[in-house]
Design an enzyme around this catalytic site. Sequence first.
Site, mmCIF file in Angstrom:
data_model
loop_
_atom_site.group_PDB
_atom_site.id
_atom_site.type_symbol
_atom_site.label_atom_id
_atom_site.label_comp_id
_atom_site.label_asym_id
_atom_site.label_seq_id
_atom_site.Cartn_x
_atom_site.Cartn_y
_atom_site.Cartn_z
ATOM 1 N N GLY A 263 -1.661 21.621 16.450
ATOM 2 C CA GLY A 263 -1.266 20.637 17.079
ATOM 3 C C GLY A 263 0.029 20.357 16.889
ATOM 4 C CG ASP A 264 2.519 21.330 13.605
ATOM 5 O OD1 ASP A 264 2.629 20.097 13.553
ATOM 6 O OD2 ASP A 264 2.790 21.862 12.555
ATOM 7 N NE ARG B 192 2.094 21.501 9.725
ATOM 8 C CZ ARG B 192 2.937 20.635 9.065
ATOM 9 N NH1 ARG B 192 2.952 19.834 7.862
ATOM 10 N NH2 ARG B 192 4.135 20.268 9.685
ATOM 11 C CB ILE C 246 0.543 -8.716 9.337
ATOM 12 C CG1 ILE C 246 0.022 -7.442 9.864
ATOM 13 C CG2 ILE C 246 1.984 -8.734 8.964
ATOM 14 C CD1 ILE C 246 0.712 -6.823 10.775
ATOM 15 C CB THR D 125 5.526 6.958 16.720
ATOM 16 O OG1 THR D 125 5.814 8.426 16.365
ATOM 17 C CG2 THR D 125 4.530 6.375 17.268
ATOM 18 C CG PHE E 283 9.594 -1.531 9.948
ATOM 19 C CD1 PHE E 283 10.056 -0.295 10.690
ATOM 20 C CD2 PHE E 283 10.454 -2.687 9.825
ATOM 21 C CE1 PHE E 283 11.496 -0.306 11.015
ATOM 22 C CE2 PHE E 283 11.734 -2.550 10.143
ATOM 23 C CZ PHE E 283 12.355 -1.512 10.654
ATOM 24 C CB ALA E 284 3.216 -4.183 8.739
ATOM 25 C CD GLN F 112 -2.895 -0.902 2.354
ATOM 26 O OE1 GLN F 112 -2.770 -0.022 3.342
ATOM 27 N NE2 GLN F 112 -4.040 -1.559 2.417
ATOM 28 C CE1 TYR G 244 2.109 5.949 13.293
ATOM 29 C CE2 TYR G 244 2.799 8.002 14.157
ATOM 30 C CZ TYR G 244 2.974 6.622 13.573
ATOM 31 O OH TYR G 244 4.480 6.465 13.552
#
Length: 329
Positions: free
Chosen positions: A283-284, A281, A51, A116, A72-73, A34, A140
């Site tokens: 939330g930065d 932007r 997966i 992350t 990583f996926a 993807q 995320y």
Amino acid sequence: MAVLVTGGAGYIGSHTVAALLERNESVVVIDNLQQGHQEAVLGGVFYKGDIRDTDLLDKVFAENDIDAVIHFAANSLVGESMQNPGKYYHNNVFGAICLLEKMKTSGVKKIIFSSTAATYGEPESVPVLESDPTNPTNTYGETKLAMEKMMKWFDVAHGVKFVALRYFNAAGAHENGQIGEDHSPETHLVPLILQVPLGQREHIAIYGEDYPTPDGTCIRDYLHVSDLADAHILALDMLREGGESNVYNLGSGKGFSVKEMIEVARKVTGHPIPAIVQARRSGDPAVLIASSDKIKQQLGWNPSRDSLEAIIQTAWNWHQKHPEGYGKQ
């Protein structure tokens, strides 16, 4: 014995596959393509698929003698995660459940997880430490934190040891010139800047220059992608030697502002790279810098490509050869 790399055709995944191959590891890659590119996978055994496909996982684990997984996926666009949280929970969290369940039944007890810095949310202090609170401000980051917590309990219940690597901004390209950064859509600063000298955009946007930083623009922590790959391998070696589960930050320990990034890119490319200031932007954070003291002390990680000019030069080398990305010279 082989290392299974999920998402191994992606940006950081493909560089980790390359690093594994360079030390003669047997590598197996699963990627649904993807966001990844099969051309970025420089060797090993490749399976195109997801997966969450348990039949595929059965096949991969049956056909290969896997002793460890580097995972990583995942979907990773912050904006999209806020618009479509269900997609992120299904792919990231349910995908991890499928993978961990298969590892459990197959007796595979070691996993390195690509996490992350978004797990921290808005940092309370800089540089960010692994012991700092985790309060994600987007879906995320929340799904990545949920995956970390799931791995913790799979360790408690089933002895599946994990290392979660929380990193900030990967940049650059492999020194061999064969693999680099190609996302669709592109959201990362370095390739966006380089699209200007490539003639693909007229200017680079700077989102706000009124932050409490020396030049008013946001400051971020950048690492060469191959240094990130090296850290995954150090974590793998630690688990193979009987080490315990752990969480590590990966960062340079120093930050660069958006204007500094643009200025270095101008120097590297010899192009004026016009920049236009736009509104902030939402939330930065003004500054995001990681402390990597823990992984340096415990695993001996020592990033060797820490010159910003060198990082951008490797990216520029790759993008000049691949201006439209993989498969197009």
